[in-house]
Write a protein that holds these residues in place. Structure first.
Motif, PDB file in Angstrom:
ATOM      1  N   THR A  25       0.840  -1.199   0.000  1.00  0.00           N
ATOM      2  CA  THR A  25       0.000   0.000   0.000  1.00  0.00           C
ATOM      3  C   THR A  25       0.878   1.254   0.000  1.00  0.00           C
ATOM      4  OG1 THR A  25      -0.098   0.013   2.433  1.00  0.00           O
ATOM      5  CG2 THR A  25      -1.852  -1.146   1.252  1.00  0.00           C
ATOM      6  N   GLY A  26       0.254   2.376  -0.275  1.00  0.00           N
ATOM      7  CA  GLY A  26       0.903   3.674  -0.143  1.00  0.00           C
ATOM      8  C   GLY A  26       2.134   3.847  -1.008  1.00  0.00           C
ATOM      9  N   GLN A  27       3.175   4.427  -0.427  1.00  0.00           N
ATOM     10  CA  GLN A  27       4.371   4.804  -1.172  1.00  0.00           C
ATOM     11  C   GLN A  27       5.097   3.616  -1.764  1.00  0.00           C
ATOM     12  OE1 GLN A  27       6.530   6.120   2.661  1.00  0.00           O
ATOM     13  NE2 GLN A  27       8.210   5.498   1.315  1.00  0.00           N
ATOM     14  N   TRP A  28       5.007   2.434  -1.117  1.00  0.00           N
ATOM     15  CA  TRP A  28       5.726   1.273  -1.614  1.00  0.00           C
ATOM     16  C   TRP A  28       5.068   0.725  -2.880  1.00  0.00           C
ATOM     17  CZ3 TRP A  28      10.177   1.470   0.459  1.00  0.00           C
ATOM     18  CH2 TRP A  28      10.328   1.943   1.761  1.00  0.00           C
ATOM     19  N   HIS A  29       3.743   0.721  -2.902  1.00  0.00           N
ATOM     20  CA  HIS A  29       3.036   0.323  -4.121  1.00  0.00           C
ATOM     21  C   HIS A  29       3.366   1.289  -5.254  1.00  0.00           C
ATOM     22  CE1 HIS A  29      -1.029  -1.052  -6.042  1.00  0.00           C
ATOM     23  NE2 HIS A  29      -0.005  -1.177  -6.860  1.00  0.00           N
ATOM     24  N   GLN A  30       3.383   2.581  -4.936  1.00  0.00           N
ATOM     25  CA  GLN A  30       3.684   3.588  -5.944  1.00  0.00           C
ATOM     26  C   GLN A  30       5.114   3.455  -6.456  1.00  0.00           C
ATOM     27  OE1 GLN A  30       1.459   5.802  -7.295  1.00  0.00           O
ATOM     28  NE2 GLN A  30       3.145   6.161  -8.748  1.00  0.00           N
ATOM     29  N   LEU A  31       6.036   3.096  -5.556  1.00  0.00           N
ATOM     30  CA  LEU A  31       7.430   2.926  -5.953  1.00  0.00           C
ATOM     31  C   LEU A  31       7.574   1.783  -6.953  1.00  0.00           C
ATOM     32  CD1 LEU A  31      10.380   3.716  -5.663  1.00  0.00           C
ATOM     33  CD2 LEU A  31      10.534   2.255  -3.637  1.00  0.00           C
ATOM     34  N   VAL A  32       6.889   0.667  -6.710  1.00  0.00           N
ATOM     35  CA  VAL A  32       6.922  -0.467  -7.632  1.00  0.00           C
ATOM     36  C   VAL A  32       6.393  -0.047  -8.999  1.00  0.00           C
ATOM     37  CG1 VAL A  32       5.913  -2.730  -8.124  1.00  0.00           C
ATOM     38  CG2 VAL A  32       6.779  -2.222  -5.842  1.00  0.00           C
ATOM     39  N   THR A  33       5.292   0.716  -8.998  1.00  0.00           N
ATOM     40  CA  THR A  33       4.703   1.185 -10.256  1.00  0.00           C
ATOM     41  C   THR A  33       5.676   2.081 -11.022  1.00  0.00           C
ATOM     42  OG1 THR A  33       2.491   1.092  -9.259  1.00  0.00           O
ATOM     43  CG2 THR A  33       2.747   2.411 -11.270  1.00  0.00           C
ATOM     44  N   ASP A  34       6.321   2.992 -10.309  1.00  0.00           N
ATOM     45  CA  ASP A  34       7.257   3.916 -10.949  1.00  0.00           C
ATOM     46  C   ASP A  34       8.472   3.191 -11.523  1.00  0.00           C
ATOM     47  OD1 ASP A  34       5.567   5.958 -10.233  1.00  0.00           O
ATOM     48  OD2 ASP A  34       6.766   6.614  -8.505  1.00  0.00           O
ATOM     49  N   VAL A  35       8.995   2.221 -10.762  1.00  0.00           N
ATOM     50  CA  VAL A  35      10.177   1.485 -11.210  1.00  0.00           C
ATOM     51  C   VAL A  35       9.881   0.723 -12.501  1.00  0.00           C
ATOM     52  CG1 VAL A  35      11.647  -0.495 -10.663  1.00  0.00           C
ATOM     53  CG2 VAL A  35      11.313   1.308  -8.975  1.00  0.00           C
ATOM     54  N   LEU A  36       8.731   0.075 -12.570  1.00  0.00           N
ATOM     55  CA  LEU A  36       8.350  -0.648 -13.782  1.00  0.00           C
ATOM     56  C   LEU A  36       8.116   0.305 -14.952  1.00  0.00           C
ATOM     57  CD1 LEU A  36       5.972  -3.481 -12.513  1.00  0.00           C
ATOM     58  CD2 LEU A  36       8.150  -3.766 -13.703  1.00  0.00           C
ATOM     59  N   ALA A  37       7.529   1.461 -14.668  1.00  0.00           N
ATOM     60  CA  ALA A  37       7.219   2.418 -15.730  1.00  0.00           C
ATOM     61  C   ALA A  37       8.489   2.981 -16.366  1.00  0.00           C
ATOM     62  CB  ALA A  37       6.364   3.549 -15.180  1.00  0.00           C
ATOM     63  N   HIS A  38       9.507   3.238 -15.547  1.00  0.00           N
ATOM     64  CA  HIS A  38      10.741   3.829 -16.061  1.00  0.00           C
ATOM     65  C   HIS A  38      11.791   2.786 -16.442  1.00  0.00           C
ATOM     66  CE1 HIS A  38       8.932   7.258 -13.845  1.00  0.00           C
ATOM     67  NE2 HIS A  38       9.545   7.990 -14.765  1.00  0.00           N
ATOM     68  N   GLY A  39      11.614   1.541 -15.978  1.00  0.00           N
ATOM     69  CA  GLY A  39      12.545   0.481 -16.343  1.00  0.00           C
ATOM     70  C   GLY A  39      13.918   0.627 -15.727  1.00  0.00           C
ATOM     71  N   ARG A  40      14.028   1.346 -14.612  1.00  0.00           N
ATOM     72  CA  ARG A  40      15.303   1.552 -13.953  1.00  0.00           C
ATOM     73  C   ARG A  40      15.220   1.189 -12.479  1.00  0.00           C
ATOM     74  NH1 ARG A  40      17.235   7.516 -16.170  1.00  0.00           N
ATOM     75  NH2 ARG A  40      17.349   6.976 -18.411  1.00  0.00           N
ATOM     76  N   ARG A  79      15.755   1.469  -8.502  1.00  0.00           N
ATOM     77  CA  ARG A  79      15.701   2.572  -7.544  1.00  0.00           C
ATOM     78  C   ARG A  79      16.173   2.064  -6.192  1.00  0.00           C
ATOM     79  NH1 ARG A  79      11.392   6.274  -8.429  1.00  0.00           N
ATOM     80  NH2 ARG A  79      11.658   6.940  -6.247  1.00  0.00           N
ATOM     81  N   GLN A  80      16.823   2.944  -5.446  1.00  0.00           N
ATOM     82  CA  GLN A  80      17.283   2.580  -4.108  1.00  0.00           C
ATOM     83  C   GLN A  80      16.675   3.525  -3.078  1.00  0.00           C
ATOM     84  OE1 GLN A  80      21.614   2.548  -4.409  1.00  0.00           O
ATOM     85  NE2 GLN A  80      21.592   0.311  -4.403  1.00  0.00           N
ATOM     86  N   THR A  81      16.387   2.978  -1.921  1.00  0.00           N
ATOM     87  CA  THR A  81      15.871   3.774  -0.813  1.00  0.00           C
ATOM     88  C   THR A  81      16.236   3.077   0.489  1.00  0.00           C
ATOM     89  OG1 THR A  81      13.884   4.837   0.094  1.00  0.00           O
ATOM     90  CG2 THR A  81      13.623   2.603  -0.761  1.00  0.00           C
ATOM     91  N   GLU A  82      16.012   3.738   1.602  1.00  0.00           N
ATOM     92  CA  GLU A  82      16.320   3.159   2.907  1.00  0.00           C
ATOM     93  C   GLU A  82      15.054   3.002   3.716  1.00  0.00           C
ATOM     94  OE1 GLU A  82      19.361   5.353   4.918  1.00  0.00           O
ATOM     95  OE2 GLU A  82      20.962   4.614   3.603  1.00  0.00           O
ATOM     96  N   LEU A  83      15.061   2.024   4.587  1.00  0.00           N
ATOM     97  CA  LEU A  83      13.893   1.726   5.417  1.00  0.00           C
ATOM     98  C   LEU A  83      14.348   1.448   6.844  1.00  0.00           C
ATOM     99  CD1 LEU A  83      10.857   0.962   5.771  1.00  0.00           C
ATOM    100  CD2 LEU A  83      11.516  -1.384   5.171  1.00  0.00           C
ATOM    101  N   ASP A  84      13.772   2.169   7.808  1.00  0.00           N
ATOM    102  CA  ASP A  84      14.018   1.888   9.223  1.00  0.00           C
ATOM    103  C   ASP A  84      13.160   0.703   9.641  1.00  0.00           C
ATOM    104  OD1 ASP A  84      15.807   3.989   9.566  1.00  0.00           O
ATOM    105  OD2 ASP A  84      14.196   5.427   9.915  1.00  0.00           O
ATOM    106  N   SER A  95      18.994  -0.933   3.260  1.00  0.00           N
ATOM    107  CA  SER A  95      19.043  -0.304   1.946  1.00  0.00           C
ATOM    108  C   SER A  95      18.295  -1.211   0.981  1.00  0.00           C
ATOM    109  CB  SER A  95      20.491  -0.117   1.488  1.00  0.00           C
ATOM    110  OG  SER A  95      20.532   0.364   0.167  1.00  0.00           O
ATOM    111  N   LEU A  96      17.259  -0.684   0.352  1.00  0.00           N
ATOM    112  CA  LEU A  96      16.409  -1.477  -0.541  1.00  0.00           C
ATOM    113  C   LEU A  96      16.704  -1.119  -1.992  1.00  0.00           C
ATOM    114  CD1 LEU A  96      12.954  -1.156   1.284  1.00  0.00           C
ATOM    115  CD2 LEU A  96      14.768  -2.835   1.680  1.00  0.00           C
ATOM    116  N   THR A  97      16.874  -2.139  -2.814  1.00  0.00           N
ATOM    117  CA  THR A  97      17.032  -1.947  -4.256  1.00  0.00           C
ATOM    118  C   THR A  97      15.825  -2.575  -4.951  1.00  0.00           C
ATOM    119  OG1 THR A  97      19.446  -1.976  -4.130  1.00  0.00           O
ATOM    120  CG2 THR A  97      18.460  -2.408  -6.279  1.00  0.00           C
ATOM    121  N   PHE A  98      15.074  -1.760  -5.676  1.00  0.00           N
ATOM    122  CA  PHE A  98      13.931  -2.225  -6.447  1.00  0.00           C
ATOM    123  C   PHE A  98      14.392  -2.391  -7.894  1.00  0.00           C
ATOM    124  CE2 PHE A  98      12.068  -0.646  -2.681  1.00  0.00           C
ATOM    125  CZ  PHE A  98      10.799  -1.199  -2.552  1.00  0.00           C
ATOM    126  N   ALA A  99      14.538  -3.650  -8.334  1.00  0.00           N
ATOM    127  CA  ALA A  99      15.066  -3.949  -9.669  1.00  0.00           C
ATOM    128  C   ALA A  99      13.928  -4.428 -10.571  1.00  0.00           C
ATOM    129  CB  ALA A  99      16.161  -5.009  -9.583  1.00  0.00           C
TER     130      ALA A  99
END
Length: 347
Positions: free
Chosen positions: A189-204, A206-211, A218-222
């Motif tokens: 849900t929320g920002q994580w669902h949106q991040l998956v959508t964005d990564v697939l749309a751009h084909g690149r 993305r890295q982010t951090e999660l507490d 450090s998360l890498t969405f490939a």
């Protein structure tokens, strides 16, 4: 294949071997370092006629070479094995990846005087190409191994569909799913669902951090665009963050002490003329990644005049940083690495 004019004719019995460092054993009983060990552990002496400036060993007569050896040396089976098998011309070429020697290329011939310094130079260039290729292949095999066995990976690994549904999560990913309030088979849900959508749309990627509890990941969405899902690889970077914070505090303490020393040695009238005191720190690998981009941009400008373009993957940039990182000499080794691995082959 080597041409006939280089004296290695196809009808001659020749041997081509690769000996890797992890399969090599030093025969301590003889108290003698074999030629293979000397090369693998980079203890060659270019002042000796049997070694080239680039660390290769070669001789056109093992008989003459062993004639000058001591009785103790002759006890070393590794030293005289080639001679015992009838080989006179022997060459050992290091397989290099940067400064690392990952193995040896061995060429044997039963005739004398088969090698020249020019031939050794050619084989050294070949050995460097083979060494880089082997190292890259090992890295690709390691990545493939980890991808095939995510259950055995100690770090969190997840697969999320384009619709945001968690298709797979290994056991180590449990804490991440807790923070996300999700589980396997359910949708993010929320920002994580949106991040998956964005990564697939751009084909690149993305890295982010999660507490996550008392840890930081450090998360890498490939994106796997063709299959419409995203692989998520997590790495615990808590210790690294703490180390950086400790380093930042140490730098602050260093600057404070520098100011104290300045005030104890110089009069206020002199210090009042100084606008700013700057304490320089050594370059880290993350700094070199930025320098790589700057150097590559300059190279692209030169290539543009020849109607050529240059694009490097993140993995290639990481390789340049790894090969060119030397905290004692700053960014200069990096510039030489770019010249050796990119500019020289292009020229």
């Amino acid at each position: 294949m080597v041409s006939q004019r280089n004296s290695l004719r196809p009808k001659t019995v020749s041997v081509l071997k690769m000996r890797t460092a992890n399969k090599f054993m030093i025969r301590k009983a003889t108290r003698f370092w074999s030629v293979c060990a000397v090369m693998l552990y980079r203890r060659t002496d270019s002042s000796l006629p049997i070694f080239s400036e680039n660390g290769s060993f070669w001789t056109n007569s093992t008989t003459d070479l062993l004639a000058g050896a001591s009785e103790e040396d002759l006890l070393g089976r590794t030293r005289n094995r080639c001679h015992d098998e009838g080989y006179e011309s022997v060459a050992l070429i290091p397989l290099r990846s940067g400064e690392e020697i990952i193995g040896l290329l061995q060429l044997n011939d039963r005739r004398r005087d088969c090698f020249t310094s020019e031939m050794i130079g050619y084989f050294e260039e070949l050995g460097a190409s083979i060494g880089i290729a082997v190292k890259r292949q090992r890295a690709e095999e390691e990545i493939s191994r980890l991808a095939k066995f995510p259950d055995e990976n100690p770090n969190p690994v997840l697969r999320v569909s384009g619709e945001g549904v968690v298709l797979y999560a290994n056991q180590a990913a449990g804490p991440l799913l807790e923070v996300w309030g999700c589980q396997q088979g359910k949708s993010l849900t929320g920002q994580w669902h949106q991040l998956v959508t964005d990564v697939l749309a751009h084909g690149r990627s993305r890295q982010t951090e999660l507490d996550c509890r008392d840890r930081v990941f450090s998360l890498t969405f490939a994106p796997i665009v063709g299959a419409n899902y995203v692989n998520v690889y997590a790495l615990d970077v808590t210790d690294g963050i703490r180390a950086r914070e400790a380093l930042r505090q140490a730098h602050g303490e260093l600057e404070r002490r520098v100011r104290e020393v300045l005030h104890s040695h110089f009069r206020p009238e002199f210090l009042n003329r100084i606008d700013e005191v700057v304490v320089f720190h050594g370059l880290q690998k993350n700094h070199l990644r930025q320098i790589v981009d700057i150097q590559l941009e300059r190279l692209r400008e030169l290539l543009a005049n020849r109607e050529m373009t240059l694009e490097l993957t993140d993995a290639a940039k990481d390789l340049l940083v790894e090969e060119g990182y030397d905290p004692a000499f700053g960014a200069r080794p990096l510039k030489r690495t770019i010249q050796r691995l990119i500019e020289d082959p292009l020229s």
